[in-house]
Every structure is written in structure tokens, then in C-alpha cells.
Design an enzyme around this catalytic site. Sequence first.
Site, PDB file in Angstrom:
ATOM      1  N   THR A  38      78.741 -21.310   1.972  1.00 46.10           N
ATOM      2  CA  THR A  38      79.055 -22.427   1.077  1.00 46.10           C
ATOM      3  C   THR A  38      80.568 -22.575   1.025  1.00 46.10           C
ATOM      4  O   THR A  38      81.266 -21.764   0.413  1.00 46.10           O
ATOM      5  CB  THR A  38      78.489 -22.161  -0.328  1.00 46.10           C
ATOM      6  OG1 THR A  38      77.069 -22.036  -0.221  1.00 46.10           O
ATOM      7  CG2 THR A  38      78.811 -23.295  -1.283  1.00 46.10           C
ATOM      8  N   LYS A  76      83.113 -19.596  -7.722  1.00 46.98           N
ATOM      9  CA  LYS A  76      83.738 -20.021  -6.471  1.00 46.98           C
ATOM     10  C   LYS A  76      83.197 -21.393  -6.053  1.00 46.98           C
ATOM     11  O   LYS A  76      83.960 -22.294  -5.687  1.00 46.98           O
ATOM     12  CB  LYS A  76      83.459 -18.991  -5.368  1.00 46.98           C
ATOM     13  CG  LYS A  76      84.057 -19.361  -4.028  1.00 46.98           C
ATOM     14  CD  LYS A  76      83.202 -18.891  -2.861  1.00 46.98           C
ATOM     15  CE  LYS A  76      82.007 -19.805  -2.651  1.00 46.98           C
ATOM     16  NZ  LYS A  76      81.188 -19.504  -1.477  1.00 46.98           N
ATOM     17  N   LYS A  84      75.432 -29.301  -0.162  1.00 46.78           N
ATOM     18  CA  LYS A  84      75.225 -27.971  -0.752  1.00 46.78           C
ATOM     19  C   LYS A  84      76.061 -27.795  -2.025  1.00 46.78           C
ATOM     20  O   LYS A  84      75.563 -27.294  -3.045  1.00 46.78           O
ATOM     21  CB  LYS A  84      75.580 -26.905   0.286  1.00 46.78           C
ATOM     22  CG  LYS A  84      75.727 -25.488  -0.221  1.00 46.78           C
ATOM     23  CD  LYS A  84      74.420 -24.888  -0.722  1.00 46.78           C
ATOM     24  CE  LYS A  84      74.644 -23.444  -1.172  1.00 46.78           C
ATOM     25  NZ  LYS A  84      73.515 -22.922  -1.948  1.00 46.78           N
TER      26      LYS A  84
END
Lengths: 314, 314
Positions: free
Chosen positions: B121, B267, B198
Site C-alpha cells: 500500500t 501510515k 486501495k
Amino acid sequence: MYDPSFLYLKKVRVRKNVIPHHKNQCMKIGFIGLGNLGTPIAENLLEKRKELYVYNRTAAKAQHLIAKGATLCQSVKELASLCDIVISIVSDDAAINNITQGENGIAANLKAEGIHISMSTILPATSIALAQLHQQHNNNYITAPILGRPEAAKARKLNFLVSGNEELQDVIEPILHDAGAVNIWTYGEDAGAANTAKLCSNYLIVSAIQAMSEGISLARHSGIDAEQWMNMLTQTIFAAPAYINYGNLLLKEAYQPAAFSLKLALKDVNLVAEQASETQANMPLGKLLQQQMNKCIEKGMGDYDVTALALALS
Amino acid sequence: MYDPSFLYLKKVRVRKNVIPHHKNQCMKIGFIGLGNLGTPIAENLLEKRKELYVYNRTAAKAQHLIAKGATLCQSVKELASLCDIVISIVSDDAAINNITQGENGIAANLKAEGIHISMSTILPATSIALAQLHQQHNNNYITAPILGRPEAAKARKLNFLVSGNEELQDVIEPILHDAGAVNIWTYGEDAGAANTAKLCSNYLIVSAIQAMSEGISLARHSGIDAEQWMNMLTQTIFAAPAYINYGNLLLKEAYQPAAFSLKLALKDVNLVAEQASETQANMPLGKLLQQQMNKCIEKGMGDYDVTALALALS
């Protein structure tokens, strides 16, 4: 990770219906509040019960029901004195206090042992106070707010959240089914409990709309097909009616006509904030939702659908 | 309102597989990144392919796979030079740049026409830059991030989001199935597109966790049974895996061990904020999520599950 058997848990508390069916069928039912959601519920009741007394502040909204055989009352007082059961679904705490309290209100005019079924989205404390008022008049108040939009009412797929005296919950169960219940979820004896559950539920809906709005915005700003992305989510980790329905409205930017208006949604979020402050719960997302919704109201979008929240981003 | 037929829309783009099955089966596959999600994916591949080259910064994490027949490489360079396909799933943009760039990186050492499948990701811009780097080395980069937690990987129920050269998407399709794909969702030729999809998806997950945390908190502060309330929602308007699974963790307060750690979730939200700033998208909820997650990190909860977000409320 996703266990579908979880979806088939037992939904409705099993208990004996204390009122024989024929007696329940003879009860006279009155209905107050012919708004977007109230109207199809009243239609459902009229279809099953053949007889229904109605009152609405704006009498014109009752025309359609009267044409189908409902009886129009000229006042809350008249309706309450004629009926065994009074159902109310009005827009806010002030409105329900207004029709319930005072010498012309439901509590003072409903017969002894009569039942007021309150379907409005209001503060738990309001229900608790009105339940006490009804008790003083030897009649009853049951809380029964609804999860479901007008289309769901028409399709008889409403979820009712119910709390109050448990024997009376048994009495009103067949009435709620006639009103369009697909499921009845009980939250116990506390008159305010079902209101809390309803407020928390609407909070999750408005939060999901805010999150989807921002996600769709980022998808579009980044140049991907937001519809394709939402299609994926609503077939996988977010395969739920709230994401499918509101996601669809957001993608179509179908802000009018409103099924659930922005100003009513803001009213609910304001009630959540009031309840949070009352109970010392910390709800930082609530403050953000209020800000975003107030931006829309200031732009004159109060009567738009709640999904117009997306417009506060631009 | 809820149309279940919507769930059965076509999920996977139909196209011819340009590589004959036997040839695809002969490709040597390397795997870099044996974290919580990488490990079960590597195990799936080894089970189907019998042969797998692995590299991990902490070599000890590869022991289990080596015992099952995988071959351990001493460096990224060694692995890349041995393989036709290199799959990487690492924690952030810096880590993927580190293993891909430079004379010891994947791009410089992968054979001509080899394919780097990037499952991390990361920012769309990072994928776009790495795709260009691979092109300079006459090999390829395909973006294939994942929706699904480790349990879903073990059950071979992962959703892969794929973008990049479409012919190469055909080539890697059987590999993704062997890796545990239940669905493959294509986002077109742009290497960054699947990363955007995503990031937007994870944003909706973290937002839903924040909303559920606050809802559960208000329910409890108001004295209703929060589990009963969530059970109702996850059988009705929020009957989706994200609400069922994360709702369950929130109700159990099961913050350790983490399936998806708070620091990795932060994150992702930070990447969303960076992408929003890059594309001038307005994401006020993102700022709130960052604040709440940073509160948890400051309290030393970085390795707790992302549902520990609830603890930022108290």
C-alpha cells in the site's frame, strides 16, 4: 473473515402475545405525522386494519389517506379521545412534546390503558419524561423509532427499535407488523433505550456518508473511476445497504428530492451531540459532521438529501 | 431499497490469457516481504507452485517457508536475478523504493521482460515512478495491492486491485489466484490507479472504525447494550464484513495481537492525506483520523490493532 452464519442470529425476542388476536384487531388506531416516512406507514396500517384515524398539522397531506377510507380528526385531542392506540411520528422533540403534553395533548386525552407508540427520532430523556407523563394519566408510552427510508416502508421492510414496558411490547407487536415491520428489535424496559440505539445508528449512517464523500472525491481527483471503486467495495468489505444505497446517491449526485433531508439528519447529529454532552461521551467526529452539515445549510441545501454533505467539500 | 442482485455484477474483466498454462506454471517466482499478510500469501504460492524463492530483511521469518521447501536468497539482487516474477509486499514507500531502485535493486537485476508485482500500500506516484524505472531496464512493474486481512489470505479469499499493462495483467492472473485471490478487480493501465483505489478503501475502513468507536461509546455511556445494538446493525443496514469484523474487535476490546496495526493504518491515512494534498482534494475527516491515531501512538499503542483507535476517546 466474513461469517455469513452470523447474519442469521435470532432477531426477535420470543414471548407470548398477551392480547388475543381478535381483541388486538378491534383496537382503534390513530396516526399523527404524515411526513415522508409517516405517510407510507399509515398506508400500510390502513391496508391491514381497514380503519385508521389520522391527524396532521397540514391537513392537506391526509387527503390521499382519507380517499382510501381513513377518518380525519380536527385535533390531537379528538384523535386521542377516540383511539386505543395513538402512533406518532413527528420531526423533533419540541413537536412530540407539543402533541403529547398539556390539556389538549395525547397523554391527557388518551383513555386509561391506552398506548402511545412514539416513532420519532428524539432524545432518550424526552421519551423518559413523556413515559412518566402518560403514567400519571394511567395510560402508556412505548418507544418505537425506525431504521428505514420511505422505500423500505412501502416494501414493508422496516426495522423497528422498541423499548418500554415489556407486556405492552407484546401488545403492539402485531400493530408494528401491520405498519411494515420486517424485524422488531427490543431494547428492554427503559423508555429511552430505543432512542439511544436509533441515534447511534443514524450517527453511523451520516459518518459513512461523510467518509464515502471524501473517498469518492479523492478517487476522482486522482483520476480513477469512482463508480468502479465503489462497485468493488459494495460487493466486498462494504456490501451493506447503507453503503450501496447512499453510495449510489453520492455517485449520481442525486440530491433532490430528498428521501432523508439534510436538515433532519443535522437534527439527529445535534441530538447525538446533546446526548454525548449529557453522558460525557467524547465524539470528535460529531463536531466535524455538524460543521460540514451547517456549511450545507448555510448554502441553502437544508431540503436536499443528506448525501448533499458531499457538496461541503467543494 | 436493498437489491441483492447488485452483488452479483460481473467482477472480473474477461480476457484471453496470453501465456499458455504450462508456460505460466514454469515461471520462477520470488517473494519479498514476509510480514503478517505476506507470509500466508507466500504459503499459498508455495502450496500451488511447489517452488518459491524468498527474501526477507529478517531472515528468521523465512524459516517456516524454507522448512516447507522454499529457497532462501541472501539478497534482493540474488532473488531478482533468479526469477521471472518478483512479488513484493513491504511496509511503505521507502521500503519499496529501497528494494527496487539502485544497482542491487529489483529493476536492475530482474531479467528482460520479467515482472515485478507490487502488492504494497503506497502512493500512486511511487508506482508510476517505479514502473518507469522498470521500463528503463526492459522489465515490468504491475500494481496489485490487496483488500483482506491475514485470515482472508489463509482462506484464499483475497481481493486484488490491479493496474498496469493489460497484457501483463493477463499473465499474472493465474499467479494471483495461486496467491489466494477470490476476486481480481482491474483499474486499467495507469500503474498508480490500483494504489489510489486501495488508499481510498483503507480510508473508508479507518473512518468506519472511528464512527463505530464513537457509537459504541455513546451507547455504553447512555446505558444500552452496545453489543445488542451492533448485532442489529450488522444484520441490517451495516451487514458488511468491515462492520462485522471490526465491530466485533471493538466490542471485545481485542487490541492485541494486531491483525492490522495502528501504525500501519496511520501510515495509510498519512498517504491519503499526502495524495489529497497532491490532488487538491478536501478531506477534513482525514485530519481528525490522523489526530486520533497520533494520540494512540503517543500512548505507545502503535503495535496494537487499528481498533485501538477507540482508546483515543477516553
